[in-house]
Design a protein around this motif. Structure first.
Motif, PDB file in Angstrom:
ATOM      1  N   LYS A 146       0.828  -1.204   0.000  1.00 40.54           N
ATOM      2  CA  LYS A 146       0.000   0.000   0.000  1.00 40.54           C
ATOM      3  C   LYS A 146       0.865   1.258   0.000  1.00 40.54           C
ATOM      4  O   LYS A 146       0.549   2.249  -0.668  1.00 40.54           O
ATOM      5  N   ARG A 147       1.965   1.226   0.726  1.00 39.91           N
ATOM      6  CA  ARG A 147       2.828   2.402   0.821  1.00 39.91           C
ATOM      7  C   ARG A 147       3.434   2.768  -0.528  1.00 39.91           C
ATOM      8  O   ARG A 147       3.409   3.933  -0.937  1.00 39.91           O
ATOM      9  N   GLN A 181      -3.690  -6.481  -5.123  1.00 40.93           N
ATOM     10  CA  GLN A 181      -3.732  -7.658  -4.260  1.00 40.93           C
ATOM     11  C   GLN A 181      -2.701  -7.520  -3.139  1.00 40.93           C
ATOM     12  O   GLN A 181      -2.955  -7.896  -1.992  1.00 40.93           O
ATOM     13  N   GLY A 182      -1.541  -6.954  -3.471  1.00 43.32           N
ATOM     14  CA  GLY A 182      -0.511  -6.743  -2.464  1.00 43.32           C
ATOM     15  C   GLY A 182      -0.937  -5.715  -1.432  1.00 43.32           C
ATOM     16  O   GLY A 182      -0.669  -5.865  -0.233  1.00 43.32           O
ATOM     17  N   ARG A 189      -8.616   2.544   4.151  1.00 43.48           N
ATOM     18  CA  ARG A 189      -7.348   1.879   3.880  1.00 43.48           C
ATOM     19  C   ARG A 189      -7.411   0.994   2.633  1.00 43.48           C
ATOM     20  O   ARG A 189      -6.378   0.605   2.108  1.00 43.48           O
ATOM     21  N   ALA A 190      -8.612   0.640   2.206  1.00 42.08           N
ATOM     22  CA  ALA A 190      -8.758  -0.249   1.053  1.00 42.08           C
ATOM     23  C   ALA A 190      -8.581   0.533  -0.242  1.00 42.08           C
ATOM     24  O   ALA A 190      -8.940   1.712  -0.340  1.00 42.08           O
ATOM     25  N   LEU A 191      -8.019  -0.138  -1.250  1.00 49.07           N
ATOM     26  CA  LEU A 191      -7.791   0.485  -2.561  1.00 49.07           C
ATOM     27  C   LEU A 191      -8.566  -0.269  -3.638  1.00 49.07           C
ATOM     28  O   LEU A 191      -8.062  -0.461  -4.745  1.00 49.07           O
ATOM     29  N   ALA A 192      -9.788  -0.679  -3.308  1.00 46.83           N
ATOM     30  CA  ALA A 192     -10.563  -1.480  -4.256  1.00 46.83           C
ATOM     31  C   ALA A 192     -10.811  -0.745  -5.568  1.00 46.83           C
ATOM     32  O   ALA A 192     -10.940  -1.371  -6.630  1.00 46.83           O
ATOM     33  N   PHE A 193     -10.870   0.582  -5.538  1.00 39.83           N
ATOM     34  CA  PHE A 193     -11.144   1.367  -6.745  1.00 39.83           C
ATOM     35  C   PHE A 193      -9.883   2.063  -7.258  1.00 39.83           C
ATOM     36  O   PHE A 193      -9.968   2.963  -8.095  1.00 39.83           O
TER      37      PHE A 193
END
Length: 329
Positions: A75-76, A224-225, A252-256
């Motif tokens: 994410k970072r 996914q990571g 925190r999610a990056l689904a989009f």
């Protein structure tokens, strides 16, 4: 003989290009390189790429044929590139296949970054939000009600509900695309305002997490990571939806996606999720069809998209559930 000569020439040209690229990059501090050229043939590519991060770290390079690619697996690193340094990494590669399909008319999804692309994105987002405010929520409510009625007609029998969800989503998108037209007089001034407000972003060195990123390198943000990042999520490999009850977890999610290339349909998708799940859970109790619970392992196939295994559910109308409970007592 000519054909044989061409076959012998192609590997020579490929090798020459590879050596030339290596010579140009000799002075740069590059991410670690994963050996091999046939990574695209691996099953479940996002999971495979995340597995490579265990050995090479959250950012590494690999070759997809002759294309040099940098993969981001945390994410970072994804947010550093796509949010903090979005102007450097908002572009899109333009392979020959794209040019043949687009006929040199760049679209929002695959078109390269430019001032015109940015203006088109703002205009499209404004039109989408305006349509949602004026008409889309009642439409989603109506189509969701029709969806629940179709499900009620199949109550108690196993249903492939993911197919029904796909049909509902397509119905909403088709209404958005081909339904009532949004008045253009509200959008034209906004369009010109977008055009006039653009300024050219100054050039800056490309880098992520201290590594040099050569111009023209394709960046793959492996979402996914990000969603299995142990630095962000507790017990990331478990199906534990209660985690999102904690305030701030959804952000925190990056689904989009994130940054300049974030999905334009995110507001509509979030509206659909809220309305559909609320109405569905108000009307039905979701039960397994009697078999073990669906597997969370994706189907093995060569693709950049993970496809879950087919599953079915039984939809029990809630009034029937309450009636059965009263009889048992």
């Amino acid at each position: 003989m000519l054909f044989l000569g061409l076959l012998l020439l192609l590997p020579l040209l490929a090798g020459t290009r590879l050596l030339w690229n290596c010579w140009k990059l000799r002075s740069l501090h590059l991410p670690p390189l994963v050996p091999g050229f046939l990574h695209l043939l691996q099953h479940d590519l996002p999971i495979y790429l995340l597995g490579l991060a265990q050995k090479f770290g959250p950012i590494y390079r690999l070759h997809l044929g002759l294309q040099d690619v940098v993969v981001l697996n945390s994410k970072r690193t994804i947010e550093e590139a796509m949010v903090k340094k979005w102007a450097d990494f908002a572009g899109r590669p333009e392979p020959l296949t794209y040019k043949l399909v687009s006929k040199n008319y760049p679209d929002l999804s695959l078109g390269d970054y430019s001032l015109l692309w940015k203006a088109h994105k703002k205009l499209t987002r404004s039109a989408l939000l305006l349509g949602m405010r004026d008409s889309m929520e009642p439409v989603v409510e109506q189509l969701t009600q029709e969806f629940c009625e179709r499900m009620r007609a199949q109550a108690g029998t196993p249903v492939a509900i993911e197919e029904e969800f796909s049909l509902l989503t397509c119905s909403i998108i088709c209404h958005l695309t081909f339904g009532d037209k949004i008045k253009e007089d509200n959008l034209v001034p906004a369009y010109y305002k977008c055009i006039q407000a653009q300024q050219v972003t100054p050039e800056a060195p490309f880098s992520i997490s201290g590594y040099d990123i050569p111009e023209g390198t394709v960046i793959i943000p492996n979402l996914q990571g990000a969603h299995l990042d142990e630095m962000v999520w507790e017990r990331p490999h478990e199906f534990w939806p209660d985690r999102f009850l904690e305030p701030g977890k959804n952000s925190r999610a990056l689904a989009f996606g994130c940054g300049a290339r974030v999905c334009l349909g995110e507001p509509l998708a979030r509206l659909e999720l809220f309305v559909v799940l609320t109405r569905l859970l108000q009307a039905f109790t979701l039960l397994p069809p009697g078999d073990p619970l669906p597997s969370l392992q994706p189907l093995p196939h060569c693709s950049v998209i993970l496809k879950m295994q087919p599953f079915q559910v039984r939809l029990q109308p809630r009034e029937l559930g309450a009636h059965s409970l009263g009889q048992s007592q």
